[in-house]
Design a protein around this motif. Structure first.
Motif, PDB file in Angstrom:
ATOM      1  N   GLU A  25      35.844  25.389  43.165  1.00 21.00           N
ATOM      2  CA  GLU A  25      35.919  25.720  41.819  1.00 21.00           C
ATOM      3  C   GLU A  25      37.238  26.838  41.660  1.00 21.00           C
ATOM      4  OE1 GLU A  25      33.536  28.043  37.945  1.00 21.00           O
ATOM      5  OE2 GLU A  25      32.842  27.690  39.996  1.00 21.00           O
ATOM      6  N   HIS A  26      37.364  27.643  42.733  1.00 27.78           N
ATOM      7  CA  HIS A  26      38.431  28.764  42.679  1.00 27.78           C
ATOM      8  C   HIS A  26      38.908  29.024  44.295  1.00 27.78           C
ATOM      9  CE1 HIS A  26      38.152  29.351  38.580  1.00 27.78           C
ATOM     10  NE2 HIS A  26      36.951  29.723  38.500  1.00 27.78           N
ATOM     11  N   LYS A  28      40.352  30.167  47.615  1.00 27.36           N
ATOM     12  CA  LYS A  28      41.274  31.380  48.063  1.00 27.36           C
ATOM     13  C   LYS A  28      42.518  30.803  48.523  1.00 27.36           C
ATOM     14  CE  LYS A  28      41.757  35.030  51.055  1.00 27.36           C
ATOM     15  NZ  LYS A  28      41.262  35.935  52.149  1.00 27.36           N
ATOM     16  N   ARG A 359      40.842  18.511  44.825  1.00 21.50           N
ATOM     17  CA  ARG A 359      40.276  19.576  45.224  1.00 21.50           C
ATOM     18  C   ARG A 359      38.943  19.341  45.900  1.00 21.50           C
ATOM     19  NH1 ARG A 359      40.510  24.523  41.061  1.00 21.50           N
ATOM     20  NH2 ARG A 359      42.658  25.414  41.698  1.00 21.50           N
ATOM     21  N   ASN A 389      41.647  28.031  33.641  1.00 20.75           N
ATOM     22  CA  ASN A 389      40.814  27.293  34.485  1.00 20.75           C
ATOM     23  C   ASN A 389      41.147  27.229  35.894  1.00 20.75           C
ATOM     24  OD1 ASN A 389      38.593  26.070  35.605  1.00 20.75           O
ATOM     25  ND2 ASN A 389      38.953  23.910  34.311  1.00 20.75           N
ATOM     26  N   TYR A 391      43.842  27.700  37.787  1.00 22.48           N
ATOM     27  CA  TYR A 391      44.660  28.644  38.442  1.00 22.48           C
ATOM     28  C   TYR A 391      44.321  30.066  37.900  1.00 22.48           C
ATOM     29  CZ  TYR A 391      47.336  24.872  40.471  1.00 22.48           C
ATOM     30  OH  TYR A 391      47.835  23.851  41.248  1.00 22.48           O
ATOM     31  N   ARG A 392      43.303  30.213  37.290  1.00 20.83           N
ATOM     32  CA  ARG A 392      42.750  31.644  36.635  1.00 20.83           C
ATOM     33  C   ARG A 392      42.848  32.834  37.626  1.00 20.83           C
ATOM     34  NH1 ARG A 392      36.748  32.839  34.363  1.00 20.83           N
ATOM     35  NH2 ARG A 392      37.019  35.110  33.731  1.00 20.83           N
ATOM     36  N   TYR A 393      42.725  32.584  39.193  1.00 14.53           N
ATOM     37  CA  TYR A 393      42.482  33.682  40.067  1.00 14.53           C
ATOM     38  C   TYR A 393      43.701  33.165  41.115  1.00 14.53           C
ATOM     39  CZ  TYR A 393      38.012  34.613  38.121  1.00 14.53           C
ATOM     40  OH  TYR A 393      36.979  35.007  37.212  1.00 14.53           O
ATOM     41  N   ALA A 395      45.788  32.683  44.508  1.00 13.02           N
ATOM     42  CA  ALA A 395      45.509  32.064  45.703  1.00 13.02           C
ATOM     43  C   ALA A 395      46.609  31.973  46.827  1.00 13.02           C
ATOM     44  CB  ALA A 395      45.318  30.428  45.459  1.00 13.02           C
ATOM     45  N   GLN A 457      36.351  35.143  48.571  1.00 13.32           N
ATOM     46  CA  GLN A 457      36.371  34.914  47.061  1.00 13.32           C
ATOM     47  C   GLN A 457      37.353  35.290  46.198  1.00 13.32           C
ATOM     48  OE1 GLN A 457      33.609  33.018  46.206  1.00 13.32           O
ATOM     49  NE2 GLN A 457      33.001  33.080  48.347  1.00 13.32           N
ATOM     50  N   HIS A 459      38.166  35.726  43.081  1.00 14.11           N
ATOM     51  CA  HIS A 459      38.015  36.588  42.042  1.00 14.11           C
ATOM     52  C   HIS A 459      38.152  38.016  42.273  1.00 14.11           C
ATOM     53  CE1 HIS A 459      34.029  36.211  42.954  1.00 14.11           C
ATOM     54  NE2 HIS A 459      33.912  37.173  42.354  1.00 14.11           N
TER      55      HIS A 459
END
Length: 510
Positions: A25-26, A28, A359, A389, A391-393, A395, A457, A459
């Motif tokens: 989902e996200h 790192k 992914r 969505n 690339y919200r956080y 990496a 994580q 986020h």
């Protein structure tokens, strides 16, 4: 990079297999790239001959937009047609930059130096994108300076498809191209060298390549001209790879081949596809380059939708992921096609669905989008999808253990002190790592009091910095009457990450 789609489709002649699932989902670590094309002023500058200040402003706007998009790697085209968007080399300034080949920017600046500094400020890698064999973009004499290499060494070139191209079979041509690339490797703080899919030219109907005489001179050891041509490209790739990695161990070498290597009908090792193949038509044996360890990443241009019988996206993603031989795979995605009203592309969720698919494959480490303007123009809402969505956080770029497997040491003495509307962090630079590398940058993480410190994580990442000199940070995104815990890690040049520092706690009250 951009193709004549009618020609490609004329040349094309048909249940997903996903690796073991993982939490995608996200992530790192993920390569999140975009091609910034300068040929024909596709992305930058908006037109030739702009002042240096306007060029800089335009480039900063592009970088700022992609920083907001979560992009962490810029593939910057610096040699579109045996010319230069940089000053410390042997080739002439590009007419796409200044309007006249050989004319420097006014007032003078070096676009590559500028782009590198500004990309690094934003936590982005800068990969210098070269077109190795294209010598002119057209045959208009006024577009080519009298000092251009095509006029100084006309015997090095043949004309094909309305362009002049280097003859890859000439040893002196290979030596020259390697020298051009090494000028940039040695003189600039780039993170990577990047080639796209233009090796031998895309075939034109009823136009033979003008290299028979060269084959008769140099190709006596080969059964046919096709094998000789592939060997010419192989030799260039091998020499470029060795030269780059000898000069600077941390500079990555990646290539973006056409989306099909070979079809299974042509070779049992090929993909479940039935289309134009880079191996047979462009003499580009990309699978071999990965197998021999000559390149660090493959970036296949899979500009096709799911369910396209000739070149199905899912089958090709799976094939490349299974034929990378331990090197990285970043999928090239054709955002410029996202608004086409044709089977597959008429579904405006095609690109988001492609990101979801890649992914799920553990052997795929990211995406590269063609091209910058297609993303920033938000075709089919792709930019919105990245920001809200995918690339919200932040990496980190994937680490490459074959280039450097030694992690840096952790920063120390992290402290947190309150400010009027924020928190100021400071720490000490870590000791030099066992391989002699100093810290190249830092990652700053924030947790709520009581949360487990888990730096895997994404986020929790506040900031990714590519500056070893920055050993402080002000967090102005805190909320009043909250308790926070911070830790900091160190990065080396290849984005290996240290253990985290001591934890610094603080109660925010304002």
């Amino acid at each position: 990079m951009i193709k004549n789609l009618l020609v490609i489709l004329a040349l094309l002649i048909t249940a997903p297999s996903i690796s073991k699932s993982q939490n995608t989902e996200h992530p790192k670590r993920e390569f999140r790239g975009v091609w910034v094309a300068t040929v024909a002023n596709i992305d930058w500058p908006s037109k030739p001959g702009l002042s240096a200040d306007i060029q800089k402003t335009e480039l900063l706007r592009i970088l700022d937009q992609h920083q907001k998009n979560g992009v962490n790697s810029i593939l910057f085209q610096i040699r579109p047609a045996t010319d230069a968007l940089y000053g410390k080399g042997r080739e002439l300034w590009s007419r796409f930059l200044t309007g006249n080949q050989g004319q420097a920017p006014v007032p003078y600046y070096d676009p590559l130096d500028f782009a590198i500094v500004e990309a690094h400020k934003r936590g982005m890698e800068l990969h210098a994108w070269f077109n190795p064999y294209r010598a002119t973009f057209n045959l208009i004499d006024a577009h080519t300076s009298a000092n251009h290499i095509t006029k100084q060494k006309p015997e090095w070139f043949f004309t094909y498809g309305g362009k002049k191209l280097f003859n890859p079979g000439l040893p002196e041509v290979r030596q020259y191209i390697v020298s051009v690339i090494m000028d940039v490797v040695k003189n600039y703080d780039i993170d990577g060298v990047h080639f796209d899919d233009y090796f031998y030219p895309y075939p034109e109907p009823n136009q033979p390549l003008g290299d028979n005489k060269t084959f008769y001179k140099y190709g006596t050891a080969f059964k046919n001209i096709d094998g000789w041509r592939r060997n010419n490209v192989d030799t260039l790739i091998h020499v470029v790879s060795d030269s780059i990695h000898t000069a600077k161990k941390y500079v990555k070498f990646g290539i973006s081949p056409f989306g099909i290597w070979r079809n299974k009908t042509q070779d049992p090792e090929g993909s479940e596809s039935n289309g134009f193949d880079g191996y047979g038509k462009l003499y580009a044996d990309a699978r071999k380059w990965a197998q021999k360890g000559w390149i660090d990443y493959l970036n296949p241009q899979i500009y096709f939708p799911f369910g396209y019988q000739v070149a199905p996206y899912d089958k090709l993603v799976d094939w490349w992921s299974n034929n990378a031989f331990g090197k990285h795979v970043y999928i090239g995605q054709g955002v410029y096609r996202a608004m086409e009203n044709r089977p597959g592309w008429s579904n405006r969720q095609q690109i988001p669905d492609q990101i979801r698919y890649l992914r799920k494959n553990r052997n795929v480490q990211g995406s590269v989008f063609f091209s910058s303007k297609s993303v920033t123009n938000n075709l089919a809402g792709v930019q919105d999808s990245l920001r809200t969505n995918f690339y919200r956080y932040p990496a980190l770029q994937p680490a490459m253990s074959w280039l450097d497997a030694v992690n840096p040491n952790a920063p120390s003495a992290l402290t947190a002190k309150p400010l009027a509307k924020g928190v100021e962090l400071s720490w000490k630079e870590p000791l030099v790592a066992s391989d002699g590398d100093k810290a190249y940058g830092y990652v700053i993480y924030r947790f709520n009091r009581g949360e487990k410190i888990d730096i895997e994580q994404a986020h929790h990442i506040l900031k990714i910095s590519f500056s070893s000199a920055e050993t402080s940070y002000i967090d102005n995104t805190v909320s009043a009457n909250r308790n926070y815990i911070y830790v900091v890690t160190a990065l080396d040049r290849l984005k290996n990450e240290s253990q985290y520092s001591n934890a610094a706690s603080i109660a925010v009250q304002f």
